[in-house]
Design a protein around this motif. Structure first.
Motif, PDB file in Angstrom:
ATOM      1  N   ASP A  42      21.818  10.159  15.694  1.00 14.21           N
ATOM      2  CA  ASP A  42      20.402   9.967  16.004  1.00 14.21           C
ATOM      3  C   ASP A  42      19.945   8.560  15.635  1.00 14.21           C
ATOM      4  O   ASP A  42      19.222   7.901  16.397  1.00 14.21           O
ATOM      5  N   ARG A  43      20.393   8.089  14.477  1.00 16.54           N
ATOM      6  CA  ARG A  43      19.930   6.776  14.016  1.00 16.54           C
ATOM      7  C   ARG A  43      20.423   5.663  14.920  1.00 16.54           C
ATOM      8  O   ARG A  43      19.651   4.815  15.357  1.00 16.54           O
ATOM      9  N   TYR A  44      21.728   5.642  15.215  1.00 16.14           N
ATOM     10  CA  TYR A  44      22.204   4.504  15.989  1.00 16.14           C
ATOM     11  C   TYR A  44      21.823   4.624  17.460  1.00 16.14           C
ATOM     12  O   TYR A  44      21.626   3.622  18.152  1.00 16.14           O
ATOM     13  N   GLN A  45      21.660   5.854  17.973  1.00 17.24           N
ATOM     14  CA  GLN A  45      21.204   5.980  19.353  1.00 17.24           C
ATOM     15  C   GLN A  45      19.728   5.606  19.482  1.00 17.24           C
ATOM     16  O   GLN A  45      19.329   4.974  20.461  1.00 17.24           O
ATOM     17  N   ASP A  46      18.919   6.002  18.497  1.00 21.38           N
ATOM     18  CA  ASP A  46      17.522   5.574  18.502  1.00 21.38           C
ATOM     19  C   ASP A  46      17.419   4.055  18.391  1.00 21.38           C
ATOM     20  O   ASP A  46      16.630   3.415  19.096  1.00 21.38           O
ATOM     21  N   ALA A  47      18.230   3.478  17.494  1.00 27.68           N
ATOM     22  CA  ALA A  47      18.220   2.021  17.357  1.00 27.68           C
ATOM     23  C   ALA A  47      18.667   1.346  18.647  1.00 27.68           C
ATOM     24  O   ALA A  47      18.124   0.294  19.031  1.00 27.68           O
ATOM     25  N   GLY A  48      19.648   1.933  19.334  1.00 28.00           N
ATOM     26  CA  GLY A  48      20.085   1.359  20.598  1.00 28.00           C
ATOM     27  C   GLY A  48      19.004   1.428  21.661  1.00 28.00           C
ATOM     28  O   GLY A  48      18.823   0.479  22.442  1.00 28.00           O
ATOM     29  N   LEU A  49      18.253   2.528  21.710  1.00 24.27           N
ATOM     30  CA  LEU A  49      17.175   2.652  22.691  1.00 24.27           C
ATOM     31  C   LEU A  49      16.055   1.658  22.393  1.00 24.27           C
ATOM     32  O   LEU A  49      15.537   0.990  23.302  1.00 24.27           O
ATOM     33  N   ALA A 495      23.045  12.946  20.981  1.00 26.66           N
ATOM     34  CA  ALA A 495      22.211  12.840  19.796  1.00 26.66           C
ATOM     35  C   ALA A 495      22.063  14.164  19.093  1.00 26.66           C
ATOM     36  O   ALA A 495      21.923  14.237  17.887  1.00 26.66           O
ATOM     37  N   SER A 496      22.089  15.247  19.818  1.00 26.18           N
ATOM     38  CA  SER A 496      21.854  16.523  19.182  1.00 26.18           C
ATOM     39  C   SER A 496      23.073  17.138  18.565  1.00 26.18           C
ATOM     40  O   SER A 496      22.998  17.779  17.538  1.00 26.18           O
ATOM     41  N   SER A 497      24.217  16.954  19.174  1.00 26.06           N
ATOM     42  CA  SER A 497      25.388  17.640  18.662  1.00 26.06           C
ATOM     43  C   SER A 497      26.630  16.806  18.606  1.00 26.06           C
ATOM     44  O   SER A 497      27.673  17.277  18.203  1.00 26.06           O
ATOM     45  N   GLY A 498      26.545  15.547  18.999  1.00 26.70           N
ATOM     46  CA  GLY A 498      27.724  14.700  18.986  1.00 26.70           C
ATOM     47  C   GLY A 498      28.653  14.955  20.145  1.00 26.70           C
ATOM     48  O   GLY A 498      29.758  14.481  20.189  1.00 26.70           O
ATOM     49  N   VAL A 499      28.218  15.721  21.116  1.00 26.95           N
ATOM     50  CA  VAL A 499      29.070  16.040  22.259  1.00 26.95           C
ATOM     51  C   VAL A 499      28.409  15.462  23.494  1.00 26.95           C
ATOM     52  O   VAL A 499      27.263  15.722  23.789  1.00 26.95           O
ATOM     53  N   SER A 500      29.115  14.651  24.226  1.00 27.25           N
ATOM     54  CA  SER A 500      28.631  14.117  25.483  1.00 27.25           C
ATOM     55  C   SER A 500      29.718  14.311  26.516  1.00 27.25           C
ATOM     56  O   SER A 500      30.864  13.965  26.299  1.00 27.25           O
TER      57      SER A 500
END
Length: 927
Positions: A42-49, A495-500
């Motif tokens: 969540d942290r690094y994806q939010d920072a990336g956005l 972001a929610s579960s680490g699965v994409s």
């Protein structure tokens, strides 16, 4: 929990406090890691956005809502009232209400106002006219001018009385950049053409400095702050100045007296603090609603029925979604691998505990205990320890990694705790489903696998093969990843579960490791049987005894091998990913620079510069070349970059760097015929255009040369791009052959000394500095850190699995050594016995782990592209991020397993040798 179960739990905790403490530590650590993972995502994806939105210019990310022009049916009074601040402010409040969550508006940077759509040419002679054309100005009456600027000279503009379309003069302010470029100062009067009236006089009363020049208030409409030279489309380039005069909001009705077609606008700047990657789909929907959906309908209700919207924020979000979709599968592979290893270790801990207490539980069953009662007691026993430990690990994760959401972290910690609680009772219930006091000895060498096990192994084999093939067919790359809604879904899921992406595909490396472990377990008895015969003929008893002990290992000990192989495969895969990322960045930096350093001038380099560069510390080789970026090829004068080089030195440089090596003689000018075409090294695009026939090339200085393509390479050190030619400098005239570029190779050239040597005559570009720029987004940085953490966690759990396996048999081995010492076994022989007994499974794991990791990487590499993680889009090129096997990632974990197994066995033998035999015999008899 009834009284009998409570008494049971108290007794067990008192009699085995060390085991309870070890279980609590394992559960707390695993729950903490499991809870940290989604919060870190969540942290690094939010920072990336946030980084993606902030890096895009505000004129792209702001949502512009505007009414093209006032209704002609309005009277003049109504038209003037529609432009006054009170009406615009009320409408702006309605616009903000139309913004749907999760999109939020940054009220401090959002704005509204009135400006003319057509810039007006002003006749004042004191304003510069670069090409004789008068400057054009926008009249802008925007709210909040005083709050977003500080006055350098003069004062803020204001109005005297009520301004109408007939007002003859108004006040305005300009920014310092506008004043400097347009020669404006306090007191200047600019005459703006009027519509059926005298020109509108605009008096400058203040020169302002923007407080946040990069903020959306100023940067959404760059002309407010900085004037620009605009080119008029014509054969001869002509330019005029375009700037803005900043009026007070109350003066907006004066724009009705000009022919500039005034319009109202409401600019909504997105609030970056409220951006979260897991809400990317909602953000896109909110932007779409405001552009052409229900949100725009609400805006039209409160403003004007002709209101329109314009923004590029949706494109920015789509770009981020594609990046997240490309990185997500790689992260999910690491997540699944580490999670699988952790789960195997938890199951192994429960299984080993059940094996250690086999006699105790068999006695309970013999005395009439039901499976349900026994399982309930064991569940209560483990829950008393595991639940507080899991809660403690979760609390530590929540405190250590701040993030908005808690639910994914809580679910991950609960899953770990539940697995830890159920491992022991389920294993015990399966083992003791039939009542027996003395179970048969389950030797790995003698016992044949059951049909159920064979069916399960075949099922896993089919699933793994399908997953690997799916990954190879689909591919994991930034370019092939889903876009649009798929991209947002990938980011949200990640972001929610680490699965994409597809979970089965992400499990492919783990499944390959599991299948390899099962195959090795099948093969494990074969070498032991083959070695048993020769061991009998040895003079000493240690070798034969160690093989017999290894062959009599319980079949339940295959679980440590599964954990070790899965961990080794995950560590090898993760290590190869990290090595591939580093290699991709190294190759991209080398391709961009051409060598370790590049010294390039806009013209011919000074004569003494090459010698000065050679004397710089760290410089090994300096290759001189002339590079012409203005050359044109063929009759159509297609632009190409042409480099003149010394063939022998340049071929050596291409070989050292690996950028398109070639035989030097293929490029050397023919000595016999000076007028024959020069052999050339060309890019594939140039080779496709001109083939092998001679064609002319016009150089930048007007000279010409005829070349013939002899070598084709995708990349070359001298120039970067898709259209290039490299020829022998000896075939160029004296002017064209003069060096303009130096390519430097060596061990860490001194950057400061290199720039000092070049001076102002040339620019210096270093490969190391270029490489440092390749971490473009926090999303890429975070993915790399996740992989590093996955490798470390997998290695740690592998060590833990090996320790659990070795310590499980510690009491039995200690008793064995005590008995053998009474028969004359020396301490050295006892040490060799334990080491040789522990080696077969360690060697099996090490020898199988390295080939399994290698095979996994080779199988999956066609579907894995690391370019998205390694490089920003501007630096990416085809083949930059191909996954390759990293020898250290394969060898180091396998060697660590061997060293750890030998070290633990030697340590146990040393510790046992310090104790008396009587005590150990009693411990062994009771165990």
């Amino acid at each position: 929990m009834n009284r009998v179960t409570a008494s049971w739990v108290r007794v067990r905790l008192r009699t085995a406090p060390a085991a309870a403490a070890a279980l609590a530590l394992l559960v707390a650590l695993t729950a903490c890691l499991a809870a940290v993972f989604p919060r870190t995502l969540d942290r690094y994806q939010d920072a990336g956005l946030v980084h993606a939105v902030e890096r895009a210019h505000p004129d792209r990310t702001s949502v512009w809502l505007y009414a093209p022009r006032l209704d002609d049916g309005f009277g003049q009074r109504q038209r003037e009232d529609a432009l006054r601040p009170r009406a615009l402010e009320r409408q702006f409040a309605g616009v903000l209400r139309a913004v749907q969550r999760p999109l939020t508006a940054d009220r401090a940077q959002s704005s509204y106002g009135v400006q003319n759509s057509d810039p007006l040419a002003v006749p004042d002679a004191f304003i510069p006219r670069p090409s004789g054309l008068p400057a054009r100005l926008r009249l802008v009456a925007q709210n909040g001018l005083g709050g977003h600027s500080s006055v350098r000279t003069g004062r803020l503009p204001r109005v005297n009385g009520t301004v109408t379309a007939a007002t003859a003069e108004v006040e305005a302010a300009v920014t310092a950049e506008t004043a400097r470029s347009l020669h404006l100062r306090v007191g200047s009067v600019v005459h703006v053409p009027g519509a059926a009236r005298r020109p509108l006089a605009v008096r400058v009363t203040g020169v302002l400095d923007p407080r946040e020049p990069g903020g959306a208030y100023w940067a959404s409409e760059p002309v407010l702050r900085t004037p620009s030279l605009v080119r008029v489309p014509s054969a001869d380039p002509q330019y005029y100045w375009l700037g803005a005069l900043l009026l007070p909001p109350e003066a907006a009705p004066a724009l009705l007296g000009t022919p500039g077609h005034p319009f109202r606008y409401w600019q909504v700047a997105p609030g970056t603090r409220a951006l979260h990657a897991h809400e990317l789909g909602g953000l896109k929907s909110a932007v779409a609603a405001l552009e052409s959906g229900p949100g725009l309908g609400q805006v039209r209700t409160v403003t004007d029925q002709t209101a329109q919207a314009d923004t590029d924020l949706d494109d920015v979000l789509n770009d981020y979604g594609r990046l997240a979709a490309g990185i997500g599968p790689l992260v999910s592979v690491a997540a699944f691998g580490t999670a699988t290893v952790a789960a195997v270790v938890l199951l192994m801990a429960g299984g080993l505990a059940a094996d250690r207490r086999r006699a105790e539980l068999a006695l309970l069953r013999a005395r009439g205990a039901s499976l349900r009662a026994m399982g309930g007691r064991l569940l209560a026993e483990t829950a008393v320890v595991a639940v507080p430990a899991g809660a403690l690990g979760l609390a530590a994760a929540l405190l250590a990694v701040p993030a908005e959401r808690r639910v994914p972290a809580v679910l991950a910690a609960v899953a770990v705790t539940a697995l830890a609680c159920l491992a022991l009772p389920l294993r015990a219930m399966v083992t003791h489903r039939a009542v027996r006091v003395h179970g048969p000895r389950e030797d790995a060498v003698s016992r044949r696998p059951s049909r159920r096990r064979t069916v399960a192994e075949l099922t896993l084999l089919v699933i793994a093969a399908g997953a690997v093939e799916a990954l190879r067919r689909r591919g994991v790359s930034g370019t092939s990843g889903p876009s649009g809604a798929s991209g947002s879904g990938g980011a949200s899921a990640g972001a929610s579960s680490g699965v994409s992406g597809d979970q089965l595909v992400s499990l492919a490396p783990v499944l390959v490791g599991v299948i390899a472990a099962l195959v090795l377990v099948r093969l494990y008895p074969l070498p032991l049987r083959r070695l048993a015969g020769p061991a009998r003929r040895l003079r000493g008893a240690v070798g034969h005894l160690s093989l017999a002990r290894a062959g009599r290992t319980s079949v339940s000990a295959v679980l440590p091998l599964l954990a070790l192989l899965t961990a080794l495969t995950t560590a090898a895969f993760g290590g190869s990913v990290l090595a591939g990322i580093a290699d991709a960045r190294d190759r991209a930096a080398l391709t961009a620079v051409g060598a370790d350093a590049r010294v390039e001038g806009s013209a011919t380099l000074p004569a003494g510069l090459p010698d000065r560069v050679r004397r710089v510390p760290g410089v090994g080789h300096v290759d001189e070349m002339s590079v012409d970026y203005q050359a044109k090829a063929g009759a159509n004068l297609t632009p190409v970059s042409l480099a003149g080089v010394a063939p022998a030195d340049y071929a050596s440089l291409a070989g050292r760097t690996g950028l398109g090596p070639f035989p030097a003689e293929r490029l050397r000018r023919p000595s016999a015929a000076h007028h024959s075409p020069l052999p050339a090294l060309a890019s594939p695009s140039v080779a496709r255009t001109y083939g092998t026939q001679p064609f002319p090339v016009r150089l930048g200085d007007g000279a010409g040369v005829t070349v013939r393509i002899a070598v084709v390479r995708d990349r070359t050190p001298a120039v970067v791009g898709d259209d290039f030619l490299v020829v022998d400098r000896a075939g160029l005239d004296r002017t064209a052959a003069r060096p303009t570029t130096l390519l430097v190779t060596g061990a860490h050239p001194d950057a400061r000394a290199l720039r000092a040597a070049a001076g102002k005559a040339a620019s210096v570009q270093l490969r190391s500095e270029e490489r440092a720029r390749y971490v473009d987004s926090p999303l890429q940085t975070g993915a790399g850190r996740v992989y590093a953490a996955a490798v470390a966690a997998s290695a740690g759990y592998a060590v833990l699995a090996l320790l659990l396996a070795l310590l499980r048999a510690a009491p039995e081995r200690t008793a064995l050594l005590a008995r053998l010492r009474t028969m004359g076994l020396t301490r050295a022989q006892g040490r060799r016995l334990l080491i040789l007994e522990s080696l077969p499974q360690a060697v099996l794991a090490a020898a199988g782990g390295a080939p399994t990791g290698w095979a996994t990487i080779r199988l999956l590499s066609p579907g894995i592209d690391l370019t998205t993680v390694a490089l920003p889009p501007a630096a990416a090129y085809s083949g930059a991020g191909v996954l390759r096997t990293d020898p250290l990632s394969l060898a180091l974990p396998a060697a660590a397993v061997l060293f750890l197994a030998v070290g633990v066995a030697a340590g146990q033998a040393w510790w046992t040798g310090r104790k008396g035999s009587v005590r150990e015999l009693r411990a062994g008899d009771s165990g």
